[in-house]
Design a protein around this motif. Structure first.
Motif, PDB file in Angstrom:
ATOM      1  N   ALA A  56      15.928 -14.475  -6.410  1.00  0.00           N
ATOM      2  CA  ALA A  56      14.760 -14.839  -5.427  1.00  0.00           C
ATOM      3  C   ALA A  56      15.209 -14.179  -4.146  1.00  0.00           C
ATOM      4  CB  ALA A  56      14.836 -16.251  -5.825  1.00  0.00           C
ATOM      5  N   LYS A  57      15.837 -13.896  -3.945  1.00  0.00           N
ATOM      6  CA  LYS A  57      16.505 -13.244  -2.532  1.00  0.00           C
ATOM      7  C   LYS A  57      16.602 -12.130  -2.459  1.00  0.00           C
ATOM      8  CE  LYS A  57      20.536 -16.877  -0.684  1.00  0.00           C
ATOM      9  NZ  LYS A  57      21.497 -17.059  -1.363  1.00  0.00           N
ATOM     10  N   LEU A  58      16.574 -11.137  -3.257  1.00  0.00           N
ATOM     11  CA  LEU A  58      16.211  -9.689  -4.105  1.00  0.00           C
ATOM     12  C   LEU A  58      14.681  -9.823  -4.076  1.00  0.00           C
ATOM     13  CD1 LEU A  58      18.221  -9.048  -6.959  1.00  0.00           C
ATOM     14  CD2 LEU A  58      18.249  -8.036  -3.885  1.00  0.00           C
ATOM     15  N   PHE A  59      14.063 -10.084  -4.560  1.00  0.00           N
ATOM     16  CA  PHE A  59      12.494 -10.733  -4.280  1.00  0.00           C
ATOM     17  C   PHE A  59      11.175 -11.148  -3.320  1.00  0.00           C
ATOM     18  CE2 PHE A  59       8.135 -11.641  -5.548  1.00  0.00           C
ATOM     19  CZ  PHE A  59       8.209 -11.171  -7.004  1.00  0.00           C
ATOM     20  N   ALA A  60      12.394 -11.687  -2.350  1.00  0.00           N
ATOM     21  CA  ALA A  60      11.802 -11.999  -0.819  1.00  0.00           C
ATOM     22  C   ALA A  60      12.092 -10.957  -0.512  1.00  0.00           C
ATOM     23  CB  ALA A  60      13.431 -13.255  -0.542  1.00  0.00           C
ATOM     24  N   TRP A  61      12.939 -10.187  -0.271  1.00  0.00           N
ATOM     25  CA  TRP A  61      13.575  -8.855   0.388  1.00  0.00           C
ATOM     26  C   TRP A  61      12.022  -7.646   0.580  1.00  0.00           C
ATOM     27  CZ3 TRP A  61      14.394  -4.129   1.176  1.00  0.00           C
ATOM     28  CH2 TRP A  61      14.638  -3.106   2.597  1.00  0.00           C
ATOM     29  N   PHE A  62      11.934  -7.717  -1.654  1.00  0.00           N
ATOM     30  CA  PHE A  62      11.652  -6.830  -2.126  1.00  0.00           C
ATOM     31  C   PHE A  62      10.314  -6.638  -2.444  1.00  0.00           C
ATOM     32  CE2 PHE A  62      16.097  -4.943  -3.087  1.00  0.00           C
ATOM     33  CZ  PHE A  62      15.829  -3.863  -2.615  1.00  0.00           C
ATOM     34  N   GLY A  63      10.115  -8.030  -3.159  1.00  0.00           N
ATOM     35  CA  GLY A  63       8.236  -8.654  -3.397  1.00  0.00           C
ATOM     36  C   GLY A  63       7.445  -7.954  -2.037  1.00  0.00           C
ATOM     37  N   PRO A  64       7.123  -8.627  -1.235  1.00  0.00           N
ATOM     38  CA  PRO A  64       5.998  -8.488  -0.768  1.00  0.00           C
ATOM     39  C   PRO A  64       5.646  -6.775   0.137  1.00  0.00           C
ATOM     40  CG  PRO A  64       7.102 -10.047   0.678  1.00  0.00           C
ATOM     41  CD  PRO A  64       8.014  -9.877  -0.310  1.00  0.00           C
ATOM     42  N   LYS A  65       7.541  -6.073  -0.061  1.00  0.00           N
ATOM     43  CA  LYS A  65       6.994  -5.062   0.517  1.00  0.00           C
ATOM     44  C   LYS A  65       6.547  -4.056  -0.930  1.00  0.00           C
ATOM     45  CE  LYS A  65      11.123  -5.117   3.799  1.00  0.00           C
ATOM     46  NZ  LYS A  65      11.602  -6.691   3.982  1.00  0.00           N
ATOM     47  N   ILE A  66       6.836  -4.488  -2.343  1.00  0.00           N
ATOM     48  CA  ILE A  66       6.384  -3.213  -3.191  1.00  0.00           C
ATOM     49  C   ILE A  66       5.145  -3.719  -3.507  1.00  0.00           C
ATOM     50  CG2 ILE A  66       6.815  -3.066  -5.740  1.00  0.00           C
ATOM     51  CD1 ILE A  66       9.340  -3.990  -5.229  1.00  0.00           C
ATOM     52  N   LYS A  67       4.661  -5.515  -3.185  1.00  0.00           N
ATOM     53  CA  LYS A  67       3.191  -5.530  -3.153  1.00  0.00           C
ATOM     54  C   LYS A  67       2.041  -4.861  -2.427  1.00  0.00           C
ATOM     55  CE  LYS A  67      -0.198  -9.253  -3.898  1.00  0.00           C
ATOM     56  NZ  LYS A  67      -0.566 -10.038  -2.735  1.00  0.00           N
ATOM     57  N   ARG A  68       3.062  -4.456  -0.758  1.00  0.00           N
ATOM     58  CA  ARG A  68       2.164  -3.465  -0.160  1.00  0.00           C
ATOM     59  C   ARG A  68       2.597  -2.055  -0.861  1.00  0.00           C
ATOM     60  NH1 ARG A  68       4.325  -2.657   5.019  1.00  0.00           N
ATOM     61  NH2 ARG A  68       6.319  -3.560   3.766  1.00  0.00           N
ATOM     62  N   ILE A  69       3.418  -1.415  -0.268  1.00  0.00           N
ATOM     63  CA  ILE A  69       3.219  -0.147  -1.455  1.00  0.00           C
ATOM     64  C   ILE A  69       2.635   0.177  -2.295  1.00  0.00           C
ATOM     65  CG2 ILE A  69       4.771   1.729  -1.809  1.00  0.00           C
ATOM     66  CD1 ILE A  69       7.306   0.025   0.096  1.00  0.00           C
ATOM     67  N   ALA A  70       2.887  -0.581  -3.040  1.00  0.00           N
ATOM     68  CA  ALA A  70       1.901  -0.002  -4.927  1.00  0.00           C
ATOM     69  C   ALA A  70       0.439  -0.375  -4.145  1.00  0.00           C
ATOM     70  CB  ALA A  70       2.655  -0.917  -5.587  1.00  0.00           C
ATOM     71  N   ALA A  71       0.005  -1.353  -3.503  1.00  0.00           N
ATOM     72  CA  ALA A  71      -1.490  -1.448  -3.216  1.00  0.00           C
ATOM     73  C   ALA A  71      -2.334  -0.698  -2.760  1.00  0.00           C
ATOM     74  CB  ALA A  71      -1.657  -2.779  -2.152  1.00  0.00           C
ATOM     75  N   GLN A  72      -0.894  -0.029  -1.524  1.00  0.00           N
ATOM     76  CA  GLN A  72      -1.451   1.130  -0.542  1.00  0.00           C
ATOM     77  C   GLN A  72      -1.475   2.421  -1.478  1.00  0.00           C
ATOM     78  OE1 GLN A  72       0.449   1.973   2.782  1.00  0.00           O
ATOM     79  NE2 GLN A  72      -0.979   2.782   3.414  1.00  0.00           N
ATOM     80  N   LYS A  73      -1.169   2.452  -2.293  1.00  0.00           N
ATOM     81  CA  LYS A  73      -0.933   3.689  -3.293  1.00  0.00           C
ATOM     82  C   LYS A  73      -2.139   3.458  -3.686  1.00  0.00           C
ATOM     83  CE  LYS A  73       3.054   6.037  -2.784  1.00  0.00           C
ATOM     84  NZ  LYS A  73       4.469   6.668  -3.335  1.00  0.00           N
ATOM     85  N   LEU A  74      -1.767   2.450  -4.864  1.00  0.00           N
ATOM     86  CA  LEU A  74      -3.482   2.553  -5.908  1.00  0.00           C
ATOM     87  C   LEU A  74      -4.202   2.071  -5.719  1.00  0.00           C
ATOM     88  CD1 LEU A  74      -0.303   1.670  -7.922  1.00  0.00           C
ATOM     89  CD2 LEU A  74      -2.029   2.215  -9.570  1.00  0.00           C
ATOM     90  N   ASN A  75      -5.043   1.902  -4.251  1.00  0.00           N
ATOM     91  CA  ASN A  75      -5.695   1.885  -3.562  1.00  0.00           C
ATOM     92  C   ASN A  75      -6.492   0.211  -4.292  1.00  0.00           C
ATOM     93  OD1 ASN A  75      -7.219   1.246  -1.710  1.00  0.00           O
ATOM     94  ND2 ASN A  75      -8.588   3.383  -2.500  1.00  0.00           N
ATOM     95  N   ASN A  76      -5.552  -0.633  -4.195  1.00  0.00           N
ATOM     96  CA  ASN A  76      -6.583  -1.691  -5.570  1.00  0.00           C
ATOM     97  C   ASN A  76      -5.214  -2.838  -5.177  1.00  0.00           C
ATOM     98  OD1 ASN A  76      -6.486  -4.008  -7.655  1.00  0.00           O
ATOM     99  ND2 ASN A  76      -6.817  -2.149  -8.614  1.00  0.00           N
ATOM    100  N   ASP A  77      -5.718  -3.987  -4.476  1.00  0.00           N
ATOM    101  CA  ASP A  77      -4.714  -5.304  -4.335  1.00  0.00           C
ATOM    102  C   ASP A  77      -4.113  -5.625  -6.063  1.00  0.00           C
ATOM    103  OD1 ASP A  77      -4.265  -5.054  -2.063  1.00  0.00           O
ATOM    104  OD2 ASP A  77      -5.163  -6.828  -1.303  1.00  0.00           O
ATOM    105  N   ALA A  78      -5.067  -5.955  -7.108  1.00  0.00           N
ATOM    106  CA  ALA A  78      -4.382  -6.702  -7.790  1.00  0.00           C
ATOM    107  C   ALA A  78      -3.431  -5.389  -8.219  1.00  0.00           C
ATOM    108  CB  ALA A  78      -5.754  -6.849  -8.795  1.00  0.00           C
ATOM    109  N   ALA A  79      -3.516  -4.323  -8.059  1.00  0.00           N
ATOM    110  CA  ALA A  79      -2.652  -3.160  -9.201  1.00  0.00           C
ATOM    111  C   ALA A  79      -0.899  -3.363  -8.296  1.00  0.00           C
ATOM    112  CB  ALA A  79      -3.435  -1.998  -9.395  1.00  0.00           C
ATOM    113  N   GLY A  80      -1.420  -3.656  -6.900  1.00  0.00           N
ATOM    114  CA  GLY A  80      -0.173  -3.849  -6.473  1.00  0.00           C
ATOM    115  C   GLY A  80       0.285  -4.896  -6.636  1.00  0.00           C
ATOM    116  N   PHE A  81      -0.363  -6.143  -7.361  1.00  0.00           N
ATOM    117  CA  PHE A  81       0.579  -7.141  -7.600  1.00  0.00           C
ATOM    118  C   PHE A  81       1.487  -7.062  -8.843  1.00  0.00           C
ATOM    119  CE2 PHE A  81       0.351 -12.077  -9.579  1.00  0.00           C
ATOM    120  CZ  PHE A  81       1.111 -12.264  -8.251  1.00  0.00           C
ATOM    121  N   ASP A  82       0.646  -6.801  -9.592  1.00  0.00           N
ATOM    122  CA  ASP A  82       0.705  -6.104 -11.361  1.00  0.00           C
ATOM    123  C   ASP A  82       2.100  -5.186 -11.062  1.00  0.00           C
ATOM    124  OD1 ASP A  82      -1.180  -7.331 -12.397  1.00  0.00           O
ATOM    125  OD2 ASP A  82      -2.321  -5.690 -13.091  1.00  0.00           O
ATOM    126  N   ILE A  83       2.595  -4.612 -10.015  1.00  0.00           N
ATOM    127  CA  ILE A  83       3.532  -3.288  -9.945  1.00  0.00           C
ATOM    128  C   ILE A  83       4.099  -4.002  -9.203  1.00  0.00           C
ATOM    129  CG2 ILE A  83       4.434  -1.643  -8.800  1.00  0.00           C
ATOM    130  CD1 ILE A  83       1.384   0.063  -9.947  1.00  0.00           C
TER     131      ILE A  83
END
Lengths: 217, 233
Positions: A56-83
């Motif tokens: 959960a601690k790893l997730f708290a630190w990485f999760g939001p960052k990964i979501k943001r990076i992925a949403a930007q790369k794939l240009n799609n918020d839902a994809a950010g969530f999936d990734i």
């Protein structure tokens, strides 16, 4: 370098994949934070004990960052969530492959994320569903192919492999397989839940199996 | 001894995961054979990870500033959905077993070759033979970019040609020579439209090639081959 490649060809291919993403959130001031040194301990706790709090601690630190990076790369918020889901699932399942001596936890999670994003982008662009990323960037620690087993019993080599396991996995394996303790007896002795004993043994055996399997190939 | 390496631009693109699969595979195979490039990639990857995850490192790297210009966005508050995601992930106690290091081998003209791991899951066409040249195309579905395995039998050559686009040749086995010198396994050679060359091989060789267009034969009689250029690359 005698050969100079016309960069524009590769460039143009790259640029297609990195079209600027639309910003979906209003801009605010940047919170300055650097990677906490505990991240790698959390990863090891997940590896050794399937520690959900550490995850959960790893997730708290990485999760939001990964979501943001992925949403930007794939240009799609839902994809950010999936990734985020796929990356963090791999982190949970592959934490035992993280080798702290080889690099930072952030580097390891980055490579997991990069591979998930690569496969997702390929799936979007091509008709092919195969995941190539784990072949292109072998994320798992490489197993040495230089020392094939010489003896049939493999006792010596097995002993050496056991010595390379994390101490708590070694302890569990030795107690159960060499001293013939039951899972329950060992749990009582160490004052830990039976489930923890079982998962340590499972992790240890999984690792040994992989190494032996690869060498027998 | 490997003398030809991917450009730093390609190594960086490999570390970020932004190269087309065909080129990334070439860099990956090279890095498996070249400790120095692998070390460079490892260092780049660690830097990238810092840059992406660590908001304090704001100094953009020259080749990266367009991709990861993220510093302008604040950290999103932890989503409600994330709590559910954590629960769902940790409810599953499965461990991913390490994929076995397996190898694919191919036989061309009676000779057996072990293929590097990055090609493990890539589909290949049947071999097409033209004289001493044999070629199998890899199905990566990347539009104009085509990748192949190219085998040249001993004492074979590819007629003098040039490239309309770019061409990457990674020598996997054997050796070949052109007017620039001799190449050995692991050599990663990037060519463009400005370069004419005529590779020849004494002992025979197997190459992994990536090109975004057909080759153009440039000399006399061989111009007749131009229609088959697209078959070769």
């Amino acid at each position: 370098m005698r050969y100079v490649m016309k960069q524009s060809t590769v460039e143009s291919t790259r640029n297609k994949t990195i079209a600027p993403a639309t910003k979906t959130r209003p801009m605010t001031t940047t919170a300055k934070e650097s990677a906490p040194p505990e991240l790698s301990q959390y990863l090891m706790a997940v590896a050794a004990d399937r520690d959900k709090q550490a995850f959960a601690k790893l997730f708290a630190w990485f999760g939001p960052k990964i979501k943001r990076i992925a949403a930007q790369k794939l240009n799609n918020d839902a994809a950010g969530f999936d990734i985020t889901q796929e990356t963090m699932t791999r982190v949970w399942r592959k934490a035992h492959l993280f080798v702290p001596e080889k690099g930072a936890a952030t580097t390891w999670v980055y490579t997991v994320m990069r591979n998930v994003i690569f496969d997702a982008m390929r799936k979007n662009k091509t008709q092919q569903a195969e995941s190539l990323s784990d072949d292109i960037w072998p994320i798992e620690e490489q197993i040495s192919e230089e020392s094939p087993f010489q003896d049939h019993l493999m006792t010596k080599q097995l002993g050496e492999l056991v010595k390379k396991l994390p101490p708590n996995q070694q302890e569990a394996l030795t107690a159960v397989y060499y001293k013939q303790l039951t899972h329950e007896e060992l749990a009582k002795q160490l004052n830990i839940p039976v489930g923890t004993v079982k998962s340590r043994i499972r992790l240890a055996v999984t690792k040994l199996k992989q190494q032996l399997g690869a060498n027998n190939d | 001894m490997i003398k030809h390496h991917p450009s730093s631009k390609l190594l960086a693109g490999y570390a970020t995961g932004e190269l087309p699969a065909s080129i990334a595979i070439g860099v990956a195979i090279h890095c498996k054979m070249c400790d120095q490039c692998q070390a460079n990639v490892d260092a780049l990857t660690a830097q990238l990870a810092d840059q992406v995850f660590d908001a304090e490192l704001t100094e953009p790297m020259a080749y990266e500033n367009e991709q990861f210009d993220l510093a302008s966005e604040a950290e999103a508050p932890m989503d409600m959905d994330f709590g559910n995601m954590i629960a769902a992930i940790t409810a599953d106690d499965e461990i991913s077993e390490q994929s076995m290091v397996r190898s694919t081998s191919i036989t061309v003209k009676g000779k057996n070759f072990e293929l590097p791991a990055p090609l493990n899951n890539v589909r290949m066409s049947n071999w097409l033979n033209i004289g001493k040249l044999s070629r199998s195309s890899l199905n990566l579905d990347e539009g104009a970019i085509h990748s192949h395995l190219l085998h040249i039998d001993a004492d074979g050559e590819v007629p003098t040609h040039t490239h309309k686009g770019f061409e990457i040749t990674l020598l996997l086995d054997g050796s070949f020579e052109d007017d620039m010198g001799t190449y050995h396994p692991g050599d990663f050679i990037e060519l463009n439209g400005e370069h004419n060359h005529q590779p020849k091989t004494k002992e025979g060789c197997l190459c992994y090639t990536v090109a975004d267009d057909a080759l153009q034969f440039t000399e006399g009689f061989h111009k007749l081959f131009n229609p088959i250029g697209s078959l070769l690359y």
